[in-house]
Design a protein around this motif. Structure first.
Motif, PDB file in Angstrom:
ATOM      1  N   ASP A 212     -27.347  -8.407  11.328  1.00  0.00           N
ATOM      2  CA  ASP A 212     -28.371  -9.101  10.550  1.00  0.00           C
ATOM      3  C   ASP A 212     -28.688 -10.487  11.106  1.00  0.00           C
ATOM      4  N   THR A 213     -27.817 -11.047  11.941  1.00  0.00           N
ATOM      5  CA  THR A 213     -28.026 -12.416  12.439  1.00  0.00           C
ATOM      6  C   THR A 213     -28.227 -12.424  13.958  1.00  0.00           C
ATOM      7  N   CYS A 214     -27.143 -12.621  14.698  1.00  0.00           N
ATOM      8  CA  CYS A 214     -27.250 -12.783  16.158  1.00  0.00           C
ATOM      9  C   CYS A 214     -27.368 -11.459  16.900  1.00  0.00           C
ATOM     10  N   GLY A 215     -26.916 -10.355  16.293  1.00  0.00           N
ATOM     11  CA  GLY A 215     -27.026  -9.053  16.926  1.00  0.00           C
ATOM     12  C   GLY A 215     -25.697  -8.538  17.471  1.00  0.00           C
ATOM     13  N   ILE A 216     -25.633  -7.234  17.682  1.00  0.00           N
ATOM     14  CA  ILE A 216     -24.446  -6.568  18.237  1.00  0.00           C
ATOM     15  C   ILE A 216     -24.626  -6.454  19.744  1.00  0.00           C
TER      16      ILE A 216
ATOM     17  N   ASN B 109     -20.544  -4.173  35.895  1.00  0.00           N
ATOM     18  CA  ASN B 109     -21.872  -3.781  36.377  1.00  0.00           C
ATOM     19  C   ASN B 109     -22.902  -3.705  35.251  1.00  0.00           C
ATOM     20  N   PHE B 110     -22.411  -3.661  34.006  1.00  0.00           N
ATOM     21  CA  PHE B 110     -23.329  -3.553  32.884  1.00  0.00           C
ATOM     22  C   PHE B 110     -23.909  -4.918  32.526  1.00  0.00           C
ATOM     23  N   LYS B 111     -25.187  -4.896  32.161  1.00  0.00           N
ATOM     24  CA  LYS B 111     -25.861  -6.098  31.683  1.00  0.00           C
ATOM     25  C   LYS B 111     -25.919  -6.015  30.159  1.00  0.00           C
ATOM     26  N   PHE B 112     -25.097  -6.846  29.487  1.00  0.00           N
ATOM     27  CA  PHE B 112     -24.993  -6.776  28.036  1.00  0.00           C
ATOM     28  C   PHE B 112     -26.089  -7.612  27.383  1.00  0.00           C
ATOM     29  N   ARG B 113     -26.481  -7.156  26.210  1.00  0.00           N
ATOM     30  CA  ARG B 113     -27.533  -7.837  25.440  1.00  0.00           C
ATOM     31  C   ARG B 113     -27.261  -7.646  23.956  1.00  0.00           C
ATOM     32  N   ARG B 114     -27.571  -8.670  23.174  1.00  0.00           N
ATOM     33  CA  ARG B 114     -27.384  -8.602  21.723  1.00  0.00           C
ATOM     34  C   ARG B 114     -28.655  -8.063  21.063  1.00  0.00           C
TER      35      ARG B 114
ATOM     36  N   LEU C 163     -35.129  -6.178  16.918  1.00  0.00           N
ATOM     37  CA  LEU C 163     -35.574  -4.799  17.148  1.00  0.00           C
ATOM     38  C   LEU C 163     -36.848  -4.502  16.375  1.00  0.00           C
ATOM     39  N   GLU C 164     -36.977  -5.054  15.171  1.00  0.00           N
ATOM     40  CA  GLU C 164     -38.199  -4.847  14.394  1.00  0.00           C
ATOM     41  C   GLU C 164     -39.390  -5.506  15.076  1.00  0.00           C
ATOM     42  N   ARG C 165     -39.167  -6.709  15.634  1.00  0.00           N
ATOM     43  CA  ARG C 165     -40.228  -7.402  16.353  1.00  0.00           C
ATOM     44  C   ARG C 165     -40.625  -6.636  17.613  1.00  0.00           C
ATOM     45  N   ALA C 166     -39.614  -6.126  18.328  1.00  0.00           N
ATOM     46  CA  ALA C 166     -39.900  -5.351  19.545  1.00  0.00           C
ATOM     47  C   ALA C 166     -40.628  -4.051  19.202  1.00  0.00           C
TER      48      ALA C 166
END
Length: 241
Positions: free
Chosen positions: A123-127, A153-158, A164-167
């Motif tokens: 709900d805040t910064c993201g998983i 090698n993985f590029k992590f993102r929150r 996600l709603e905005r995207a």
């Protein structure tokens, strides 16, 4: 006790005074080794936790690459509720027989606190998970064999709920623009096809009008023969004179 620490302690062949320089040096070195091993252990535990989360994500992904914001939101919501079945079983055991003591209380508390923490993050910064909206990262995750050495090698993102709603809204707007563009192109082609018969009819009318304005071939022949006759008459008159 680690092997390195045992070797350091074995160097002291005789009993040393606690305040001697040799014993103080050994104590400093053993403390340094202990701290380094704690850091290694913490890093290893963290890598295992991250690998466990990524493996769960990989096993519950559908055959789509790259992922859309809507599918990512559904995946994360499923991930947050992965322990709901176990919590229900624990609650069912507590309800049977009217037990006053809480059996599996520690496990229940851990699962409940984990879910609350992940829900707050979402709900805040993201998983934080690999960037499955990226085609290369999504393919890499789907082909990952679970080896810890490939984690860097993985590029992590929150991914958060609001992000996600905005995207999703942005993707929907872009799709609408593309549909409008395709529709306008099809309408232009349709109008061009409708104009073609009218242009053909106009050209046919022009051709017919030009044909009407043409002088008949017989009249042209007659005029030519008449002009030749006049020329001949003129020549003959000159001869007579």
């Amino acid at each position: 006790m680690s092997t390195t620490m045992k070797k350091e302690l074995a160097k002291a062949k005789k009993v040393l005074h606690p305040n001697s320089r040799k014993s103080i040096a050994i104590m400093k070195k053993t403390k340094k080794i202990s701290n380094r091993e704690k850091v290694k252990l913490g890093s290893f535990v963290k890598q295992n936790l991250v690998a466990e989360k990524i493996l769960w994500i990989q096993q519950h992904m559908v055959d789509v690459c790259p992922y859309t914001p809507e599918l990512t939101a559904e995946l994360l919501e499923t991930y947050m509720g992965r322990n709901d079945e176990e919590l229900e079983q624990i609650a069912l055991k507590h309800s049977i027989g009217g037990r006053k003591n809480r059996q599996h209380a520690s496990r229940e508390d851990i699962l409940r606190m984990t879910k609350e923490r992940e829900k707050a993050e979402y709900d805040t910064c993201g998983i934080e998970i690999p960037d499955i909206l990226n085609t290369g990262q999504c393919e890499m995750l789907q082909k990952w064999d679970g080896e810890l050495r490939y984690l860097p090698n993985f590029k992590f993102r929150r991914f958060g709920k609001k992000d996600l709603e905005r995207a999703r809204q942005q993707e929907q707007r872009s799709r609408t623009k593309i549909k409008k563009g395709i529709k306008s192109i099809l309408d232009d082609k349709k109008s061009e096809k409708e104009k073609e018969p009218s242009m053909v009819s106009e050209s046919a009318e022009t051709t017919e009008a030009s044909r009407e304005n043409l002088v008949p071939e017989e009249d042209i022949i007659a005029e030519v023969s008449l002009s030749e006759t006049n020329l001949l008459k003129g020549d003959c008159s000159m001869i007579v004179e």
